[in-house]
Design a protein around this motif. Sequence first.
Motif, PDB file in Angstrom:
ATOM      1  N   PRO A   4       1.828  31.139   4.183  1.00 34.78           N
ATOM      2  CA  PRO A   4       1.645  29.786   4.732  1.00 34.78           C
ATOM      3  C   PRO A   4       1.813  28.722   3.641  1.00 34.78           C
ATOM      4  N   SER A   5       2.484  27.659   3.968  1.00 35.41           N
ATOM      5  CA  SER A   5       2.642  26.548   3.025  1.00 35.41           C
ATOM      6  C   SER A   5       2.832  25.260   3.800  1.00 35.41           C
ATOM      7  N   VAL A   6       2.511  24.163   3.148  1.00 32.23           N
ATOM      8  CA  VAL A   6       2.709  22.828   3.718  1.00 32.23           C
ATOM      9  C   VAL A   6       3.613  22.057   2.783  1.00 32.23           C
ATOM     10  N   ASN A   7       4.780  21.649   3.276  1.00 27.61           N
ATOM     11  CA  ASN A   7       5.734  20.868   2.505  1.00 27.61           C
ATOM     12  C   ASN A   7       5.350  19.392   2.611  1.00 27.61           C
ATOM     13  N   ALA A   8       4.819  18.846   1.514  1.00 19.88           N
ATOM     14  CA  ALA A   8       4.329  17.460   1.552  1.00 19.88           C
ATOM     15  C   ALA A   8       5.434  16.476   1.887  1.00 19.88           C
ATOM     16  N   SER A   9       6.645  16.737   1.432  1.00 19.21           N
ATOM     17  CA  SER A   9       7.749  15.804   1.678  1.00 19.21           C
ATOM     18  C   SER A   9       8.115  15.748   3.160  1.00 19.21           C
ATOM     19  N   LEU A  10       8.079  16.897   3.840  1.00 23.58           N
ATOM     20  CA  LEU A  10       8.385  16.902   5.270  1.00 23.58           C
ATOM     21  C   LEU A  10       7.303  16.176   6.066  1.00 23.58           C
ATOM     22  N   LYS A  11       6.048  16.409   5.698  1.00 26.09           N
ATOM     23  CA  LYS A  11       4.968  15.683   6.365  1.00 26.09           C
ATOM     24  C   LYS A  11       5.123  14.180   6.137  1.00 26.09           C
ATOM     25  N   LEU A  12       5.482  13.811   4.908  1.00 19.29           N
ATOM     26  CA  LEU A  12       5.677  12.397   4.585  1.00 19.29           C
ATOM     27  C   LEU A  12       6.800  11.791   5.430  1.00 19.29           C
ATOM     28  N   ALA A  13       7.908  12.519   5.567  1.00 24.49           N
ATOM     29  CA  ALA A  13       9.045  11.992   6.328  1.00 24.49           C
ATOM     30  C   ALA A  13       8.639  11.659   7.758  1.00 24.49           C
ATOM     31  N   ASP A  14       7.825  12.514   8.348  1.00 23.13           N
ATOM     32  CA  ASP A  14       7.364  12.266   9.710  1.00 23.13           C
ATOM     33  C   ASP A  14       6.519  11.002   9.784  1.00 23.13           C
ATOM     34  N   LEU A  15       5.592  10.867   8.836  1.00 21.59           N
ATOM     35  CA  LEU A  15       4.734   9.678   8.840  1.00 21.59           C
ATOM     36  C   LEU A  15       5.528   8.404   8.601  1.00 21.59           C
ATOM     37  N   MET A  16       6.494   8.481   7.687  1.00 20.44           N
ATOM     38  CA  MET A  16       7.246   7.284   7.326  1.00 20.44           C
ATOM     39  C   MET A  16       8.075   6.771   8.499  1.00 20.44           C
ATOM     40  N   THR A  17       8.583   7.679   9.320  1.00 23.72           N
ATOM     41  CA  THR A  17       9.371   7.240  10.471  1.00 23.72           C
ATOM     42  C   THR A  17       8.504   6.740  11.620  1.00 23.72           C
ATOM     43  N   ARG A  18       7.212   7.068  11.585  1.00 24.07           N
ATOM     44  CA  ARG A  18       6.328   6.697  12.691  1.00 24.07           C
ATOM     45  C   ARG A  18       5.522   5.433  12.434  1.00 24.07           C
ATOM     46  N   ILE A  19       5.245   5.124  11.174  1.00 21.40           N
ATOM     47  CA  ILE A  19       4.255   4.082  10.877  1.00 21.40           C
ATOM     48  C   ILE A  19       4.658   2.722  11.438  1.00 21.40           C
ATOM     49  N   GLY A  20       5.944   2.415  11.414  1.00 18.81           N
ATOM     50  CA  GLY A  20       6.386   1.102  11.876  1.00 18.81           C
ATOM     51  C   GLY A  20       6.053   0.850  13.335  1.00 18.81           C
ATOM     52  N   ALA A  21       6.164   1.893  14.165  1.00 15.72           N
ATOM     53  CA  ALA A  21       5.906   1.737  15.593  1.00 15.72           C
ATOM     54  C   ALA A  21       4.443   1.944  15.945  1.00 15.72           C
ATOM     55  N   GLU A  22       3.703   2.677  15.103  1.00 15.80           N
ATOM     56  CA  GLU A  22       2.359   3.090  15.493  1.00 15.80           C
ATOM     57  C   GLU A  22       1.227   2.323  14.819  1.00 15.80           C
ATOM     58  N   LEU A  23       1.477   1.749  13.643  1.00 14.99           N
ATOM     59  CA  LEU A  23       0.394   1.038  12.957  1.00 14.99           C
ATOM     60  C   LEU A  23       0.041  -0.236  13.717  1.00 14.99           C
ATOM     61  N   ASP A  24      -1.229  -0.375  14.048  1.00 19.74           N
ATOM     62  CA  ASP A  24      -1.691  -1.520  14.835  1.00 19.74           C
ATOM     63  C   ASP A  24      -2.576  -2.404  13.958  1.00 19.74           C
ATOM     64  N   PHE A  83       0.835  -1.194   0.000  1.00 15.52           N
ATOM     65  CA  PHE A  83       0.000   0.000   0.000  1.00 15.52           C
ATOM     66  C   PHE A  83       0.875   1.251   0.000  1.00 15.52           C
ATOM     67  N   ARG A  84       0.265   2.377  -0.359  1.00 15.86           N
ATOM     68  CA  ARG A  84       0.963   3.654  -0.425  1.00 15.86           C
ATOM     69  C   ARG A  84       0.287   4.672   0.484  1.00 15.86           C
ATOM     70  N   ILE A  85       1.097   5.486   1.134  1.00 20.18           N
ATOM     71  CA  ILE A  85       0.620   6.628   1.902  1.00 20.18           C
ATOM     72  C   ILE A  85       0.908   7.873   1.067  1.00 20.18           C
ATOM     73  N   ILE A  86      -0.133   8.655   0.784  1.00 24.21           N
ATOM     74  CA  ILE A  86      -0.009   9.821  -0.093  1.00 24.21           C
ATOM     75  C   ILE A  86      -0.317  11.085   0.704  1.00 24.21           C
ATOM     76  N   VAL A  87       0.627  12.037   0.678  1.00 21.00           N
ATOM     77  CA  VAL A  87       0.489  13.289   1.417  1.00 21.00           C
ATOM     78  C   VAL A  87       0.367  14.450   0.432  1.00 21.00           C
ATOM     79  N   HIS A  88      -0.551  15.368   0.705  1.00 22.23           N
ATOM     80  CA  HIS A  88      -0.746  16.547  -0.140  1.00 22.23           C
ATOM     81  C   HIS A  88      -0.289  17.797   0.612  1.00 22.23           C
ATOM     82  N   GLY A  89       0.363  18.683  -0.124  1.00 21.45           N
ATOM     83  CA  GLY A  89       0.834  19.932   0.460  1.00 21.45           C
ATOM     84  C   GLY A  89       0.439  21.121  -0.390  1.00 21.45           C
TER      85      GLY A  89
END
Length: 409
Positions: free
Chosen positions: A219-239, A201-207
Amino acid sequence: MSHEQIDAYLAQREDDLIALVQDMVAINSQIPPHGDEREIVKFLQETLTRLGLADELTVIGPSEDRPSLIARIRGTGGGKNLMLNGHIDTKPIGEAREQWRTEPLEATTINGTMFGLGTTDMKAAVAAMIYAAYALKETGTPLSGDLVIGMIADEEAGAQLGAKFVAPHVTGVDAILIGEPSGWDHDWQGIHLVSRGVCGFRIIVHGTQMHSSLSDRMPSVNASLKLADLMTRIGAELDVPFTPHPLGQVGPTLNAGVMISGGTFFGVVPGRAEFACDLRTVPGQTKDEVAVGIEAWLDACRAADPELQVEYSFEPGLDWVPWSELDAEHPLVTATQAASKDVLGEAPPLGVFPGGTDAPWYSQIGIPTLPSFGPGVLTCAHGPNEFVSVESIHQAARMYARIAADFCR
């Protein structure tokens, strides 16, 4: 016919067996667009015909450019029919090309170890299956049941055009043994009765795609930075719930970021980014349970970060490759244990194959399937300097011949 006579015949043909592996490695059967299976199927048709193993040869596939090959050697009748199964495609050489110490499409043997793309995964096993059948024929070993050899396309890309397509057309087969490499530290570490499933599966972030020079003023949202945060967290947090399998208390594994993409170019705040996840599932898990787990995790992430715009999608063709399991009391397991004890001195323990195989496509239609018993170690597959020990190739041929003689008697 005694095992000693079969072994003696295979000993006379050791060079021929190794030459067959070398010829197969030299044929580019990387998954498209890097290659395809047409040339290797043509070569195997010619080889089986030359060896007198062409009682029935069937080329089958969803199109001419994605063929699989099924060979059936008829028994005298009244026995059980066994299929020895192996895939003939390989992963791409990929970005690790410069890390290869030998030519990937040229089988090179150094001190008893053969290097080359597909050696362990799994052209050596297919060659061993062919020569096991050849030895049985040439020694006059009587088989009541049929011996079938399945040489299958597209396993490395999810099996949609390979075993999943082929399985409904496989008839008159009582059990299947797949020759996936059954070691990870060394050869023959397990007789694997379970193969884990695959869920991609893929996780898709919009900025906010905009001029990057304005990011300090607007104001702006950097999609790549948001993605980096999610990618480092999913392994420990996905149940995702699971029950550890009794053969080794094995659970699922999640690899995040197996592919990453995002951004447009310098001067542009990334407006979209995504990463792919490879989840290996165990018996009992379902796609619906995985979907619920992903949605619950993303809901929690959105609640914690109001700026986050995120969604997910399952990967077509790899959204759910099922897990597979064979009863430890099945006669094929008994035959495999006896053959391995005879050849190796001790039968490997029963276990769980770490990856996915073609097994579920057969087991789901009611054909008992042993997911992994083959030469080589999975550790070196899908990367540079893939290898297989020459000794394990010869051991595989001897064991496959015994298993067939026992099961089809």
